[in-house]
Design an enzyme around this catalytic site. Structure first.
Site, PDB file in Angstrom:
ATOM      1  NE  ARG B 412      34.159  29.717  11.020  1.00  0.00           N
ATOM      2  CZ  ARG B 412      34.421  30.986  11.305  1.00  0.00           C
ATOM      3  NH1 ARG B 412      33.585  31.704  11.973  1.00  0.00           N
ATOM      4  NH2 ARG B 412      35.540  31.529  10.918  1.00  0.00           N
ATOM      5  NE  ARG B 520      35.127  43.024  35.482  1.00  0.00           N
ATOM      6  CZ  ARG B 520      34.704  43.818  36.435  1.00  0.00           C
ATOM      7  NH1 ARG B 520      34.758  45.104  36.283  1.00  0.00           N
ATOM      8  NH2 ARG B 520      34.223  43.340  37.532  1.00  0.00           N
ATOM      9  CG  ASP B 536      33.614  46.041  39.965  1.00  0.00           C
ATOM     10  OD1 ASP B 536      34.348  45.404  39.178  1.00  0.00           O
ATOM     11  OD2 ASP B 536      33.072  47.122  39.680  1.00  0.00           O
ATOM     12  CD  GLU B 537      38.913  46.738  44.862  1.00  0.00           C
ATOM     13  OE1 GLU B 537      39.720  45.917  45.319  1.00  0.00           O
ATOM     14  OE2 GLU B 537      39.182  47.921  44.631  1.00  0.00           O
ATOM     15  CD  GLU B 624      35.089  47.729  33.042  1.00  0.00           C
ATOM     16  OE1 GLU B 624      35.233  48.926  32.724  1.00  0.00           O
ATOM     17  OE2 GLU B 624      34.893  47.364  34.209  1.00  0.00           O
ATOM     18  CG  ASP B 625      30.527  48.529  33.043  1.00  0.00           C
ATOM     19  OD1 ASP B 625      31.019  49.346  32.236  1.00  0.00           O
ATOM     20  OD2 ASP B 625      30.136  48.839  34.173  1.00  0.00           O
ATOM     21  NE  ARG B 669      29.122  53.780  33.369  1.00  0.00           N
ATOM     22  CZ  ARG B 669      29.693  52.591  33.497  1.00  0.00           C
ATOM     23  NH1 ARG B 669      30.984  52.499  33.712  1.00  0.00           N
ATOM     24  NH2 ARG B 669      28.992  51.505  33.408  1.00  0.00           N
TER      25      ARG B 669
END
Lengths: 678, 714
Positions: B412, B520, B536-537, B624-625, B669
């Site tokens: 880099r 995801r 999300d669905e 995951e969020d 959570r």
């Protein structure tokens, strides 16, 4: 004119005192005075005319007329270069001293011709390139002709190419320079070091402690932080004009244009070509050129003839392989063509690597990995390749283009070491002008949310509306996070009301009396401002509730580098009038908030007062208007970010529109002015 | 008389005129000349025949470089390897690149042995390497080796000095004269000379050492590290002592120093001079002679007074209240002060000749040390975040640098290291182009791409036409900024055929995932835009909301910009972090059920976070969020951004789940929150109190004039 007038008044006064008898006496006296005057006049004239004409001849001398110096065979030879030299051990910084401009002073020894005891020349007197280099130094800010004030000494002995000089005698010539002193603070420029058969990577002339600006250093001979690595200048770049070509895919992916490559390398490259066919082009010297065509300007592949260096512009990547030496002149040609160099030279210290970030303009591949070159290059994203092409061209334009560019970059590097606190930054060295223009470096770049406890300072600019001012003060003082209130009293004809008349509030209230009725007083960085956040508020804004102000402060804390305000405005590009216009109607976008009520960081006060570009500040003061637009411009220009408008319940904006309508015209002129200044 | 008068008159006149003519002219000329003399330099002459001068080299010679040279490249390389050993090592002569080709950059640490206890600091180094993503337990695939012998303290008077290292390392079958080994060292040499001798033969190993002297430093091979103390935290660590952008800096003192004055020996000349600058007002320079056992012997006249002054000031207080801090050399070149000053956001003024500054290969120290520009005060702090706060980081930089050298094309540019968020968080595997990262747009003068990719994770099969996912696809595809829609199919049943999906203007692609939640945030190559709209669905969004959120994201490309918000708090009754979805005045997370983020965070999520955290969320099918919010906040140190939304989203609990499973979900959570905070070493989440609305939102103007008018429709 003055003198003769004086005489006229004195003349008649003298005449009556004169006597007739002494007429002749007087006349003789005057004649003697007259003659004397003429004589002195002539005398004074004479030497100056000689001197100035002699100056003139120095300027126009021929190189062949320079004085000859005979070196006795037993004159001292400096020691070999000391590999452990560093700035703090071998360089005498005290000669440079402290100076307000932070510029080193460079002295150039006058040109002499050195001969040995038999009258044989030690080296070519001076090459064209070295003469250009010395001329560039002499024309630059670094130059001084006073040997006693100099900090760096540049000998006029040309050692650019080691093969054109006699090593021992050149060293003797160096040693007899008047300020040599073991080479301390002397700078030598060398581009082609070493000679057959082993080709050393640094100049072989014994030079003791002298700094070396050399082309083709290896990491073993390069004294990090002491020597300067410079490019090998390619005289072609002065001869051939290659217009800049926009970045993008080119006809060949990889191109090799060097002649006389080692057979091993050539076979590696040819293998590469067999594998990848059309996208790789390996050129060589032309064998069957007709007479009169210079072979340096042509390259051949099989029977095809290409123009050099124009062919370089046809390739995305150009190979710069080491030859007998590490530094190659082809690097300069490649950069000029905007071709990304693939440097294959193990341990080579790239030119100006102390300051230039070569990772942005080149690909360095170890010699062992040559066969994998194609796949390595394939993995570089196209956008980055385009950037590298631009960067390569920019490096050439800034640092490789001419001997002057090379000389000045070298001196600047040494200057940066001696005055590190005034050194050029990484961005200044590496960012091409287009990036410098379009990029912003936000002074408040740290992602910090200031502590709530600190609160903010409210600044109210007022002239004489005392009643409304007091109401504003009372309203604002209800905001929980207010820590201080500053009233800027802009009326010089009237004193602010007495202390007892002011409303009693829970935070300290200070009144600053100004000396001049100027709008920019509102944005002056007063010592009284101790908090980071500043709330600028007009003395007639009474419709904002304390909750709204408190929320505005909370919003500002999350965006401390932006203007956070209540009434918004927009600038628009007016296609009909072909200039910027100012919009205060209800629109879906905001580009400005009025500083009638806005939070901002106190640093912007400092910027507004001292760093405002152009004469915007004077314009605002002269027209008594548009200070809010100027502030919005300043902040947006420095941070590159938009303002934040806080939602308010009141119909404050309607109130303001009428006022703005009146100022509309003037501000348009400011928009024009600001556009040229930023 | 008349004539006489006339005569005299004329003579006078003439003489005066002449005097004026010559004298005046002379005077003017003199003044002119002398002024000219002062300004005009004697420049390098313009030779009359300069155009005839010969070039320094014949163009032919320049291009063919002295003709063919005899020595073959291979032979030269081999002879070079034999010549340049030990003190003249370079990567190309002393490092075996071939070991790194097959398995990439892997680090092997020699297994610990019972009988040789290592010091705490060395243990920290080793643990942080073992926890990093480079670690391998198989020496066969390793590229870099690290010894299990404590080499940090090589002062042979010290207790921690390990004897007979030479014999031990010679016994290691993997040693191979130190090739591909990395040796850490903090102290070397001892009284009186403090040479940089380690007391054993390091062979061809790379040395990562504090207090490097430039001459001993093998450029491009060795690594200079800062001197850190035993108490230095492995990770997390105290945050930098800079809470505010106070520019121009106004601190109590301008320059401060408090330390020992060496009366004799190495380093004494620097430290002996420091007391001269003390003026008791803005410059505080305190020295004490109390040092070692026999200081009384060398003591001089000012010792007693200085010792008294010395006690008056507190070191920490000086550090925090001073703009500049003097960091002179100690007996060795580097000193603890350096990191201490950086952490205290005091600009170090280095007085240490010949010290190769820590990580000088990548860090541009001129931006934060010595120099006195008002903005420089801010700079040390985040470099401190890079260095001072964690051993883990300090140590993992070393392998990073070596790694950069190995994979040249992926290395880099220096720029990445010196701008926020720092080199460690800018993964070169992702891209080497600055514009591909979310952080550099402003400095680089570029802007993120003007389109986004909608990324929908589907977990339940599509059975009816009224399912929310189909509506969602239609709403999103109507956005003018939408480039494509990706459906991550994470359901056991196969996805419906092409024809069952709604007709959209933008391409719709179905990706088959591994049915894990970490999918995801996998960096799928199909994501072609900078912005990713993660959905999300069950989410329902209108086109206006999507459009507005995307416009906001373009202003904040490095943050998560989204709709549903959550918050965390410190639960002092259980002394752990708590998670809440209640409606409060502040939030610290934006759920990725409907949020924009930069696709770079997919790379970071998959490559930077350890596999243990990812497998945790896969097991739970949850959190995951939260992890994504942790990651982004840790990188940016800023809260996410919430934008206006019409409808409120509930916690994405499975519809069929009972209340009890909802509770389980919630406690999971909470548990995640604490586990993540433990791995990061601190709580990276930051609270925010604001929501961004379109300009005319809720203003009293006609709805028709508003750009995002659907936001306000009931």
């Amino acid at each position: 004119m003055c003198a003769s007038a004086k005489y006229n008044t004195r003349g008649p006064a003298l005449i009556p005192r004169m006597k007739t008898k002494h007429r002749i006496y007087y006349i003789t006296l005057f004649s003697i005075v007259l003659l004397g005057l003429i004589a002195t006049g002539m005398f004074q004239f004479w030497p100056h005319s000689i001197e100035s004409s002699s100056d003139w001849t120095v300027e126009k001398r021929s190189v062949h007329d320079v004085p000859v110096v005979k070196l006795p065979p037993d004159s001292p030879i400096p020691e070999r270069g000391d590999l452990s030299c560093r700035m703090h051990t071998c360089f005498d910084v005290y000669r440079c001293g402290f100076n307000p401009k932070n510029k080193i002073k460079v002295y150039i020894y006058s040109l002499k011709k050195y001969v040995d005891e038999y009258g044989m020349l030690v080296s070519n007197t001076i090459s064209r390139e070295y003469n250009e280099l010395l001329t560039a130094i002499s024309d630059s800010d670094f130059y001084t002709d006073d040997v006693n004030r100099a900090c760096l000494f540049v000998p006029s002995i040309d050692v650019l190419n080691q093969n054109t000089l006699r090593i021992k005698e050149t060293a003797q010539a160096l040693a007899q320079l008047s300020r040599w002193d073991r080479g301390t603070n002397h700078l030598l420029f060398n581009m082609l070091p070493g000679g057959p058969p082993d080709y050393n990577t640094a100049l072989d002339v014994p030079r003791d402690r002298a700094l070396l600006a050399g082309g083709g250093f290896s990491t073993w001979t390069y004294r990090q932080g002491y020597d300067v690595s410079i490019p090998v200048y390619s005289p072609l770049s002065a001869e051939v004009e290659l217009p800049e070509r926009g970045p993008g895919p080119r006809r060949y992916f990889i191109l090799s244009s060097q002649m006389a490559l080692h057979p091993e390398y050539r076979s590696d490259l040819e293998a590469l070509q067999v594998e990848n066919r059309e996208s790789v082009l390996i050129l060589d010297k032309c064998t069957n050129l007709s007479e009169g065509v210079p072979s340096v300007r042509k390259r051949c592949h099989k029977n095809q003839v290409f123009d050099y260096p124009q062919v370089l512009q046809e390739a995305t990547f150009c190979i710069v392989l080491r030859g007998a030496r590490l530094g190659q002149a082809v690097l300069s040609d490649v950069l000029q063509a905007g071709c990304v160099p693939i440097v294959v030279a193990d341990s080579y210290v790239l030119p100006f690597s102390e300051v230039l970030d070569w990772k942005r303009a080149s690909v360095v591949i170890p010699e062992e990995k040559m066969p994998e070159m194609y796949s390595i290059l394939q993995s570089i994203p196209q956008r980055q390749i385009e950037e590298m092409q631009r960067q390569a061209r920019w490096f050439w334009e800034a640092y490789f283009r001419s001997m002057k560019a090379i000389a000045l970059a070298t001196l600047q590097i040494i200057n940066d070491r001696i005055y590190p606190y005034a050194a050029m930054s990484y961005e200044e060295w590496n960012d091409p002008p287009s990036v410098k223009w379009s990029s912003v470096s936000n002074p408040l770049f740290l992602p910090l949310i200031p502590p709530q406890s600190q609160g903010f300072t409210a600044i109210v600019l007022t002239y004489d509306r005392v009643e409304s001012l007091f109401r504003v003060i009372t309203e604002v003082s209800k905001v929980p996070s207010l820590s201080k209130l500053l009233v800027v009293w802009n009326n010089q004809n009237k004193n602010p009301p007495e202390d007892s008349l002011w409303p009693k509030i829970r935070v300290p209230l200070k009144v600053v009396k100004t000396t001049e009725n100027k709008l920019s007083n509102r944005f002056f960085p007063y010592d009284e401002i101790e908090t980071e956040a500043v709330l600028a508020i007009d003395d007639d804004i009474i419709m904002l509730t304390s909750d709204e102000l408190q929320f505005g402060y909370e919003v500002w804390r999350e965006f401390p580098d932006r203007l956070v305000g209540y009434p918004g405005r927009l600038h628009l590009w007016d296609h009909e009038m072909n200039k910027w216009k100012y919009e205060s109607e209800w629109t879906n976008e905001v580009s400005m908030v009025l500083t009638g009520a806005a939070f901002y960081h106190k640093y912007f006060n400092y910027l507004y007062t001292y760093k405002m570009p152009g004469d915007i500040k004077n314009w605002v003061d002269a027209h008594m208007n548009c200070e809010d637009i100027a502030m919005n411009f300043l902040v947006a220009n420095v941070t590159g970010k938009a303002v934040i408008k806080v939602w308010t319940f009141t119909l404050y904006i309607h109130f303001k529109v009428c006022q703005v309508g009146m100022r509309f015209r003037g501000c348009q002129a400011l928009l024009q002015l600001a556009r040229s200044a930023f | 008389m008349q004539t006489r008068k006339k005569y005299i008159f004329i003579t006078f006149f003439a003489s005066w005129l002449l005097l004026f003519f010559f004298g005046g002219d002379q005077i003017r000329r003199l003044a002119f000349l002398s002024r000219k003399k002062a300004t005009v330099l004697k420049n390098w002459p313009r030779w009359t025949d300069r155009s005839l001068l010969k070039s320094f080299a014949d163009p032919e010679e320049l291009q063919s470089d002295g003709g063919h040279h005899k020595q073959s490249a291979k032979a030269r390389r081999e002879s070079r390897i034999n010549i340049y050993k030990h003190s003249r090592c370079r990567m190309e002569t002393c490092f075996d690149f071939s070991r790194c080709e097959k398995h990439g950059f892997k680090v092997f640490v020699y297994p610990m042995e019972r009988e040789d206890p290592v010091s705490e600091s060395y243990l920290k180094i080793i643990t942080s390497i073992e926890e990093s993503r480079y670690y391998t337990s198989n020496p066969e695939e390793a590229c870099l080796f690290i010894l299990n012998i404590d080499t940090l303290d090589r002062d042979h008077l010290s207790i921690q000095y390990v004897h007979n290292i030479n014999d031990k390392i010679q016994g290691f079958p993997l040693w191979n004269d130190g090739r591909n080994h990395l040796i850490f060292n903090l102290y070397s040499g001892t009284w009186p000379n403090y040479t940089e001798d380690l007391g054993f033969d390091i062979g061809q190993a790379i040395l990562a050492k504090a207090s490097f002297y430039v001459e001993n430093f093998r450029p491009g091979f060795d690594i200079s590290i800062p001197l850190f103390s035993k108490e230095h935290p492995q990770k997390g660590g105290e945050r930098g002592w800079l809470y505010q952008n106070s520019v121009p800096p106004k601190k109590k003192y301008m320059l401060a120093f408090k330390g020992k004055r060496y009366l004799t020996g190495i380093g004494s000349d620097t430290r002996n001079a420091l007391h001269h600058i003390h003026n008791g007002k803005e410059i505080i320079s305190l020295t004490t002679c109390k040092h070692g056992k026999d200081w009384e012997k060398h003591k001089d006249t000012r010792c007693d007074k200085d010792n008294l002054d010395y006690e008056k000031f507190d070191y920490q207080e000086l550090l925090h209240n001073s703009t500049f801090c003097i960091i002179p050399r100690g007996r060795r070149l580097g000193s603890f002060r350096f990191l201490e000053a950086l952490q205290a956001a005091c600009i170090p003024v280095l007085l240490s000749n010949g010290w190769e500054l820590p990580f000088s290969e990548v860090i541009d120290w001129s931006k934060s040390a010595i120099v006195g520009d008002e903005r420089l005060l801010l700079q040390p702090c985040w470099i401190d975040e890079l260095l001072a706060a964690r051993v883990m980081k300090a140590v993992s930089i070393s392998p990073q640098i070596i790694k950069d050298r190995l994979f040249l094309r992926e290395s880099r540019p220096k720029f990445l290291w010196n701008t926020l968020p720092g080199g460690l968080l800018a993964l070169p595997e992702y891209s080497t182009h600055l514009g591909d990262f979310p952080f550099y747009h402003l400095q680089h003068g570029s802007s993120p791409s003007g389109k986004f990719t909608a990324f929908i994770r589907a977990v339940s099969p599509v059975v009816s036409l009224s399912q929310p996912i189909l509506k969602l696809i239609q709403a999103v595809s109507r956005s003018q900024h939408c480039a494509q829609i990706l459906v991550l199919w994470s359901c056991e049943k196969p996805p419906p055929p092409r024809g069952r999906w709604p007709q959209t203007a933008v391409p719709l692609t179905v990706i088959h995932g591994r049915r894990k939640v970490s999918d995801r945030f996998f960096p799928y190559s199909a994501i072609g835009t900078d912005a990713v709209l993660s959905l999300d669905e069950h989410t329902s969004l209108s086109t206006s909301e999507v459009d507005f959120a995307f416009v906001v994201w373009r202003s904040f490309p490095d943050r998560i910009v989204g709709f549903p918000m959550r918050s965390h708090f410190w639960d002092s009754s259980q002394s752990q972090w708590g998670y809440t979805s209640k409606w409060t005045n502040e939030f610290s997370m934006v759920l990725t059920a409907a949020a924009f983020h930069h696709r770079y965070y997919h790379s970071l999520f998959t490559n930077y976070l350890p596999a243990s955290l990812r497998s945790l969320i896969d097991q739970l099918s949850n959190c995951e969020d939260i992890l994504m919010n942790f990651l982004v906040s840790a990188v940016t140190k800023l809260p996410p951004i919430k934008v206006t939304q019409k409808k409120q989203h509930q916690e994405a609990a499975p519809q069929s789940a009972a209340v009890s499973s909802g509770n389980l979900h919630f406690s999971q959570r909470q548990d995640c929150l604490n586990r993540f905070a433990a791995w990061f070493g601190y709580m990276p989440l930051v609270h925010s109190q604001l929501r961004l609305d379109p300009v005319l939102f809720k203003d009293q103007v006609s709805v028709l004039r508003k750009k995002y008018r659907h936001l306000e429709k009931p």
